[in-house]
Every structure is written in C-alpha cells, then in structure tokens.
Design a protein around this motif. Structure first.
Motif, PDB file in Angstrom:
ATOM      1  N   THR A  44      28.951  40.612  52.133  1.00  0.00           N
ATOM      2  CA  THR A  44      28.236  40.630  51.008  1.00  0.00           C
ATOM      3  C   THR A  44      26.921  40.600  49.978  1.00  0.00           C
ATOM      4  OG1 THR A  44      30.221  39.346  50.890  1.00  0.00           O
ATOM      5  CG2 THR A  44      28.896  38.741  48.345  1.00  0.00           C
ATOM      6  N   PRO A  45      26.053  39.649  51.238  1.00  0.00           N
ATOM      7  CA  PRO A  45      24.533  39.839  50.560  1.00  0.00           C
ATOM      8  C   PRO A  45      23.661  40.094  51.094  1.00  0.00           C
ATOM      9  CG  PRO A  45      24.657  38.085  52.370  1.00  0.00           C
ATOM     10  CD  PRO A  45      25.567  38.413  51.633  1.00  0.00           C
ATOM     11  N   LEU A  46      24.183  41.197  52.260  1.00  0.00           N
ATOM     12  CA  LEU A  46      23.391  42.907  52.601  1.00  0.00           C
ATOM     13  C   LEU A  46      23.627  43.713  51.225  1.00  0.00           C
ATOM     14  CD1 LEU A  46      24.787  43.604  56.191  1.00  0.00           C
ATOM     15  CD2 LEU A  46      22.234  43.641  55.310  1.00  0.00           C
ATOM     16  N   LEU A  47      24.829  43.707  50.556  1.00  0.00           N
ATOM     17  CA  LEU A  47      25.278  45.004  49.387  1.00  0.00           C
ATOM     18  C   LEU A  47      24.615  44.206  48.731  1.00  0.00           C
ATOM     19  CD1 LEU A  47      29.760  45.140  49.585  1.00  0.00           C
ATOM     20  CD2 LEU A  47      28.130  46.412  49.934  1.00  0.00           C
ATOM     21  N   ILE A  48      24.300  43.100  48.212  1.00  0.00           N
ATOM     22  CA  ILE A  48      23.950  42.385  47.068  1.00  0.00           C
ATOM     23  C   ILE A  48      22.636  43.245  47.002  1.00  0.00           C
ATOM     24  CG2 ILE A  48      22.771  40.586  45.012  1.00  0.00           C
ATOM     25  CD1 ILE A  48      25.318  39.434  46.484  1.00  0.00           C
ATOM     26  N   MET A  49      21.954  42.969  48.346  1.00  0.00           N
ATOM     27  CA  MET A  49      20.655  43.113  48.525  1.00  0.00           C
ATOM     28  C   MET A  49      20.307  45.095  48.120  1.00  0.00           C
ATOM     29  SD  MET A  49      18.787  42.152  51.958  1.00  0.00           S
ATOM     30  CE  MET A  49      19.512  40.268  52.403  1.00  0.00           C
ATOM     31  N   PHE A  50      21.375  45.651  48.404  1.00  0.00           N
ATOM     32  CA  PHE A  50      21.460  47.784  48.066  1.00  0.00           C
ATOM     33  C   PHE A  50      22.301  47.646  47.215  1.00  0.00           C
ATOM     34  CE2 PHE A  50      21.003  47.857  53.248  1.00  0.00           C
ATOM     35  CZ  PHE A  50      20.113  48.231  53.160  1.00  0.00           C
ATOM     36  N   GLY A  51      21.693  47.037  45.837  1.00  0.00           N
ATOM     37  CA  GLY A  51      22.004  47.297  44.626  1.00  0.00           C
ATOM     38  C   GLY A  51      23.810  47.266  43.946  1.00  0.00           C
ATOM     39  N   ILE A  52      24.427  46.320  44.848  1.00  0.00           N
ATOM     40  CA  ILE A  52      26.281  46.454  44.536  1.00  0.00           C
ATOM     41  C   ILE A  52      25.922  44.961  43.801  1.00  0.00           C
ATOM     42  CG2 ILE A  52      28.232  46.398  45.151  1.00  0.00           C
ATOM     43  CD1 ILE A  52      27.325  49.193  45.663  1.00  0.00           C
ATOM     44  N   PRO A  53      26.385  45.038  42.454  1.00  0.00           N
ATOM     45  CA  PRO A  53      26.368  43.600  41.508  1.00  0.00           C
ATOM     46  C   PRO A  53      27.027  42.514  43.345  1.00  0.00           C
ATOM     47  CG  PRO A  53      26.790  45.989  39.831  1.00  0.00           C
ATOM     48  CD  PRO A  53      26.618  46.154  41.163  1.00  0.00           C
ATOM     49  N   PRO A  54      26.521  41.386  42.619  1.00  0.00           N
ATOM     50  CA  PRO A  54      26.930  40.656  43.585  1.00  0.00           C
ATOM     51  C   PRO A  54      28.439  39.995  43.477  1.00  0.00           C
ATOM     52  CG  PRO A  54      25.141  39.921  42.780  1.00  0.00           C
ATOM     53  CD  PRO A  54      25.509  40.919  41.551  1.00  0.00           C
ATOM     54  N   THR A  55      29.135  40.841  41.496  1.00  0.00           N
ATOM     55  CA  THR A  55      30.544  40.345  41.959  1.00  0.00           C
ATOM     56  C   THR A  55      31.129  41.124  42.494  1.00  0.00           C
ATOM     57  OG1 THR A  55      29.516  41.144  39.432  1.00  0.00           O
ATOM     58  CG2 THR A  55      30.807  38.490  39.750  1.00  0.00           C
ATOM     59  N   VAL A  56      30.987  42.240  42.410  1.00  0.00           N
ATOM     60  CA  VAL A  56      31.374  43.301  42.639  1.00  0.00           C
ATOM     61  C   VAL A  56      31.592  43.852  44.022  1.00  0.00           C
ATOM     62  CG1 VAL A  56      31.936  45.925  42.863  1.00  0.00           C
ATOM     63  CG2 VAL A  56      31.587  45.087  40.782  1.00  0.00           C
ATOM     64  N   ALA A  57      30.149  43.004  44.749  1.00  0.00           N
ATOM     65  CA  ALA A  57      30.157  43.557  46.086  1.00  0.00           C
ATOM     66  C   ALA A  57      31.289  41.854  46.965  1.00  0.00           C
ATOM     67  CB  ALA A  57      28.706  42.658  47.075  1.00  0.00           C
ATOM     68  N   ALA A  58      31.142  41.012  46.392  1.00  0.00           N
ATOM     69  CA  ALA A  58      31.789  39.992  46.672  1.00  0.00           C
ATOM     70  C   ALA A  58      33.963  39.760  46.701  1.00  0.00           C
ATOM     71  CB  ALA A  58      31.923  38.559  46.308  1.00  0.00           C
ATOM     72  N   LEU A 194      36.449  28.412  48.167  1.00  0.00           N
ATOM     73  CA  LEU A 194      34.926  28.735  48.785  1.00  0.00           C
ATOM     74  C   LEU A 194      35.498  30.464  49.062  1.00  0.00           C
ATOM     75  CD1 LEU A 194      34.351  26.179  51.422  1.00  0.00           C
ATOM     76  CD2 LEU A 194      33.037  26.729  48.552  1.00  0.00           C
ATOM     77  N   SER A 195      36.489  31.320  49.497  1.00  0.00           N
ATOM     78  CA  SER A 195      36.389  32.181  49.652  1.00  0.00           C
ATOM     79  C   SER A 195      36.838  33.539  48.552  1.00  0.00           C
ATOM     80  CB  SER A 195      37.666  32.514  50.790  1.00  0.00           C
ATOM     81  OG  SER A 195      38.779  32.910  49.929  1.00  0.00           O
ATOM     82  N   ALA A 196      37.420  32.502  47.481  1.00  0.00           N
ATOM     83  CA  ALA A 196      37.762  33.367  46.635  1.00  0.00           C
ATOM     84  C   ALA A 196      36.203  33.482  45.661  1.00  0.00           C
ATOM     85  CB  ALA A 196      38.137  33.105  45.216  1.00  0.00           C
ATOM     86  N   ILE A 197      35.354  32.329  45.672  1.00  0.00           N
ATOM     87  CA  ILE A 197      33.346  32.585  45.494  1.00  0.00           C
ATOM     88  C   ILE A 197      32.402  32.917  46.433  1.00  0.00           C
ATOM     89  CG2 ILE A 197      31.325  31.156  45.026  1.00  0.00           C
ATOM     90  CD1 ILE A 197      33.733  29.321  43.916  1.00  0.00           C
ATOM     91  N   MET A 198      32.977  33.649  47.120  1.00  0.00           N
ATOM     92  CA  MET A 198      31.867  34.031  48.604  1.00  0.00           C
ATOM     93  C   MET A 198      32.505  35.258  48.934  1.00  0.00           C
ATOM     94  SD  MET A 198      30.482  30.652  50.844  1.00  0.00           S
ATOM     95  CE  MET A 198      31.773  29.985  51.176  1.00  0.00           C
ATOM     96  N   GLY A 199      33.312  35.426  48.518  1.00  0.00           N
ATOM     97  CA  GLY A 199      34.400  36.576  48.890  1.00  0.00           C
ATOM     98  C   GLY A 199      34.127  37.221  50.333  1.00  0.00           C
TER      99      GLY A 199
END
Lengths: 311, 259
Positions: A44-58, A194-199
């Motif tokens: 998830t953090p890697l996807l966010i770093m590459f520009g995927i919106p955080p909610t979509v990444a999770a 936790l798993s829903a919030i963090m993906g």
C-alpha cells in the motif's frame, strides 16, 4: 500480440505503467517469499508513492491479498494445518471488524481525514513491529547458538488467569487449547478493523496474536492465519467496492501476477539465509518504510490543500 | 473512424472591441481530433490546434475543463508537529483542467502594451483568480488560490506554456499552430478549446469549440460496472482474484504462499 505498456485504470483515474506495477508486485512478492510475511503492509505505501490515491491503493491491495492467500490456504489445508473452529470464530470477528472499518473509512473520508488515518496507522504499526522484531532478533543473535532460553515462570501469568475466567470456554482440538469463545471473536474484530483501514490481511498482527494471546502451536497458526486472512479480505474487498468504489481489480490482478512470481524466487533465496539475519533485514526494511511515512507527516507539505472525499 | 474533416470545427468571430472604422479582425481555429476516447491503452494524448489570426496579434490557446465546486481541507500543524487536514474550504467554479499556451512568454510585457497587467492576468492561470471564489473569505484567499494552482499543476491538470508557433504572414494574416498535451490522468467530460488574438493588451478576436473526452472500451465497461453495479463489481473482483490465486497456486505447484 503486443502487450500495452500503459493501461488506463478508471477507478484510480489514471493510466499506469503495467511493467512498473508488475515489478512492484514482484518486489513485494520477493520480499514476502524471503521473509515469509505478507507484503500487504509494504504494497500500500509503495502504491501511494507511485501516485495511486491512498484509498484506492488500500482497497485494491485487499483484493490482491485474496488471490495471494488462496494458494497458501490450499496447501496448508492439505497438510491439516487449518484449525477450522478457531478460524471461523476469528472470521466472524474479522467480518464484523472489517465491516465496521469500512464504515469508519467512509465517515473519515467525508471528513477528509481517511488518508491521514491510513498514514498514521501505518506509521504506528510499522514502528511497533519494526522495533520489536529488531530487538528480538538482536537478542537472539547475541545469545550463544544452540542454548534454548530457559522456560520461565512456574506460576500462571495474570493474563492466563484472566482468560480462564471468561465465560463460554471451548476446546480447540487442532490447536490443542482451551479458550473462551469471546477471545477469538474480540481479537478477530480488532484485526478486521485494522485490516480494513490499512488494506492488509492482518497476518503480521494476527500471527503474534495467535502465538502469544491464543497460545496456538506455530504450524497451525500459519495455516489458520491464512484461512482467516483470505475470508477477511474477501469481505473487505466487497465492502470497499460497494461502499466506496475504491477497488481497482485490474491493478490488483497485475500486482498479484507480479507478487506470485516474485514469491517463488523469494522462497528459494529464503533457504540460503540464516533466520536471524532474515529477521533483522526485515525489521530494517519495515523501519525504513516507517521513517519515510513519518517524514511525510512531519515535513511541511508541498501543497497546503487537500481534496475531500473522492475525486 | 470518421474522417478528420468531419471532426474539424471552424468558427468565425468578429471582434467587438475594435472601432467600426477598422477592418474587422477575424480568427479561424481548427482542432484535431475533435473527440478523445479514453480506452484501455490511453496514456495521455495530443490535440493539435491550428488556424489563422491577424498578422500583428499574439495568439493564446486555452483548453478548459468543466467547472466544479470543490470542498477542500487546508493542511495545518497539529500539536505543532504533525501536518494534517484542518479547516474546510469551499472553492467555487474550479475548472477540472486548465491548459493555456501563448505565442509570447506570459511574464514578458509587450513593447507598447497599454494594459496594466500582462497576458498572464488576462488569459493565463492568474486570470482564474477572477472566476474561482473561495469560501469562507479570509486574508489567506490569495495564498490559498496559489496553493490550488500548485496542487493542480502538481497533478498535471493545470499548465501554462509559451509554445504557440506562427507560419508565414500573408495578406495581413498568419497561420498559427499549437499542440495541447493531455495528461494520463485526464477525466471524462466536456472541454472547451479557445483561441484568442491579442493586440495591445486587448482581445482583437476569439473563437472556441467543444472537445469531448469520454471513456471507451474496457475502462467504460469497468467504470459502469463499478459505479452502477457496485456489489456485482465487488463479487467479480473477489472471484477473479480467487481464480487467479488458484491458477498461480497450481502453476507453482501449490506454493507455500505468504502469511
């Protein structure tokens, strides 16, 4: 037939480089193969770093974990490493927790704080796990090899006494433990939120919980954890798709292909490394990701405005 | 595909700001293509804008997306330590996309330009300050507007360039041409493409046309299912992941899997 290098993802609202996403899945799969942990907390953090919106990444990562854990559950089920009774109870808690977590995200998104919450939860969890593992493996490396730690305490701990007093005690044959039904239910709910919030599938929280709090034997823990993660992520994926429209299954599928390939290479590297070296490497990796996210929260942002809700 | 000619749109408009004694200035604009489909392989695109303008004019090309009202959060420090979203703001009439390209650098003033402000204030990104309204009004409005421009520029949705090229002049007219680069994260909707001929800080002539951007093929199908039939989409996502997981498990001999 030529494979297009770029693919437009309508849910993420942008086109992505397929090789980049595949490679990202591959790296996370490689790491999870080497270290034997799920890569969700890195993906998830890697996807966010590459520009995927955080909610979509999770949310898309939850979808990816569905696929990644399926083959693992199959293998462990054949070996008899799945405690169905415990798994189902954890699952009931997990489904309730996951449903609750999705609603929490929905409320927070409308307040504009979902992305902040995802970041801060990550920082706290990664920091906690990273420091714990680092200390644990340092301790193990300092100890003389071959000397088993002395079994401590003849007296039952306060925790053991407390859980024995809980109502509705039940016997779990596969795990060989005697516990209150409430224990897996409550802990499952906690991991589900936790798993829903963090993906993430929650494996890296669930495994220590099963070992230390539910006192299950290690080989059953792995199989049961995977069984539980699979169904929790199925629920989270459906809920996120239904309530928040944040699941991009094309993204998930590319990640899955990359990660399952990477995991195979990782597993063979795993066999050539020492356990304590593995642990300390993983701890360092987790801490690096944590520091990067913490720095993002501490440094003044490039832009002092943020969108609210989906866009 | 329909022929390019059919797509080509022409607009003639007579400038209203000149005195009747002066021959009417005209500007002709064409765009190619006249519609952008966002298919599975879309990764940005280019729209060519070309036409004819009076010889002594500068030309400014703009592409503007639909305007929206945005609810935004202003980031601030919490506990003097963590940056997080704080105050809620409403921003009215914010274009989803804003691209402006001129034949002269925006900050450079024309030699005998009587206009108090440059091209940038008249047609460039700064001109949006007259359209976008920020609520509630505070002393920080100017700063917030700059932050909005920064955010949109960072997202590659707002751009200001000086790349309009001219051909040779003939009969008091010259041809112009510009390429509008569309970013990979363009959203579907109606866009307005405009061309302005500017002389002495005044708009001498202008023309505009619509450019439709729509999902096509696989993204269209996917977006429809995800938003119209969310539950089916969720179930489908899970089933596909399960099948993919089973298949990779079989291919790699039912590997141990991650936990």
């Amino acid at each position: 037939m030529t494979i297009p290098l770029h693919l437009y993802l309508p849910i993420a609202g942008s086109s992505v480089n397929v090789l980049l996403i595949f490679g990202l899945g591959g790296i996370v799969g490689l790491l999870s193969g080497i270290f034997g942990v799920g890569g969700g907390f890195l993906m998830t953090p890697l996807l966010i770093m590459f520009g995927i919106p955080p909610t979509v990444a999770a949310a898309s990562d939850s979808n990816q974990i569905v696929g990644a854990s399926t083959s693992g559950v199959m293998a462990h089920f054949r070996m008899g490493n799945v405690d169905m009774k415990m798994g189902i109870l954890l699952l009931v808690g997990g489904v309730a927790g996951g449903t609750l977590g999705v609603q929490i995200i929905k409320i927070l998104r409308s307040m504009g704080n979902a992305d902040f919450l995802i970041s801060i939860t990550y920082v706290l969890m990664l920091g906690f796990i990273g420091i714990y593992m680092f200390q644990d493996s340092l301790k193990a490396m300092r100890k003389a090899p071959g000397v088993a730690p002395a079994k401590s305490s003849s007296k039952p701990s306060l925790y053991a006494v407390m859980i024995q007093r809980l109502p509705w005690q039940m016997h779990f044959e596969k795990s060989g433990v005697h516990l209150s039904v409430l224990m897996p239910l409550v802990l499952g709910t906690f991991v589900g939120i936790l798993s829903a919030i963090m993906g993430v599938g929650g494996g890296f929280i669930m495994v220590p919980i099963m070992v230390y709090l539910l006192r299950m034997p290690m080989h059953v823990v792995v199989g049961t954890s995977l069984f539980q993660i699979l169904f929790t992520c199925v629920n989270v994926t459906i809920m996120q798709a239904y309530s928040n429209h944040t699941v991009d299954f094309v993204l998930a599928l590319i990640l899955l292909l990359g990660s399952s390939l990477g995991a195979q290479f990782g597993a063979s590297i795993n066999k050539r490394l020492k356990a304590d070296h593995l642990k300390i490497l993983l701890a360092s990796l987790v801490l690096i990701v944590m520091v990067k996210m913490l720095v993002d929260l501490l440094l003044p942002p490039a832009v002092r405005l943020a969108y609210i809700g989906g866009h | 595909m329909i022929s390019r000619k059919a797509f080509t749109v022409m607009f003639l408009l007579v400038a209203v700001c000149c005195s009747p004694a002066v021959a009417a200035d005209t500007l002709v604009m064409n765009i190619d293509p006249a519609a952008i489909p966002i298919g599975a392989t879309y990764d940005g695109s280019t729209v060519r804008v070309f036409g004819e303008a009076p010889e002594d004019c500068d030309v400014v090309i703009r592409m503007v997306g639909e305007t929206h009202d945005l609810t935004m959060k202003q980031k601030g420090k919490v506990f003097g330590l963590l940056w997080m979203n704080l105050n809620t703001l409403k921003m009215h009439n914010v274009p989803s996309f804003f691209y402006v390209d001129a034949s002269r650098p925006f900050e450079e003033a024309a030699p005998c330009d009587p206009a108090p402000h440059g091209l940038s204030d008249m047609l460039g990104m700064k001109s949006l300050g007259r359209i976008i309204q920020i609520e509630p009004k505070t002393a920080e409005d100017g700063l917030l507007f700059q932050e909005l421009l920064k955010l949109k520029e960072h997202e590659k949705l707002y751009r200001q360039l000086s790349n309009v090229r001219f051909g040779t002049a003939e009969n008091g007219k010259k041809s112009f041409e510009a390429n509008i680069d569309l970013p990979p994260n363009l959203s579907a909707g109606q866009y307005k493409v405009e061309a302005y001929a500017v002389r002495n800080g005044q708009i001498a002539a202008h023309a505009d046309t619509q450019l439709g951007v729509s999902f096509a093929g696989f993204p269209k199908l996917l977006a429809n299912v995800a938003f119209q039939h969310a539950l089916i989409y969720g179930l489908m996502s899970v089933i596909i992941a399960l099948v993919a997981g089973l298949l990779t498990g079989l291919v790699f001999g039912g590997g141990k899997g991650a936990h």
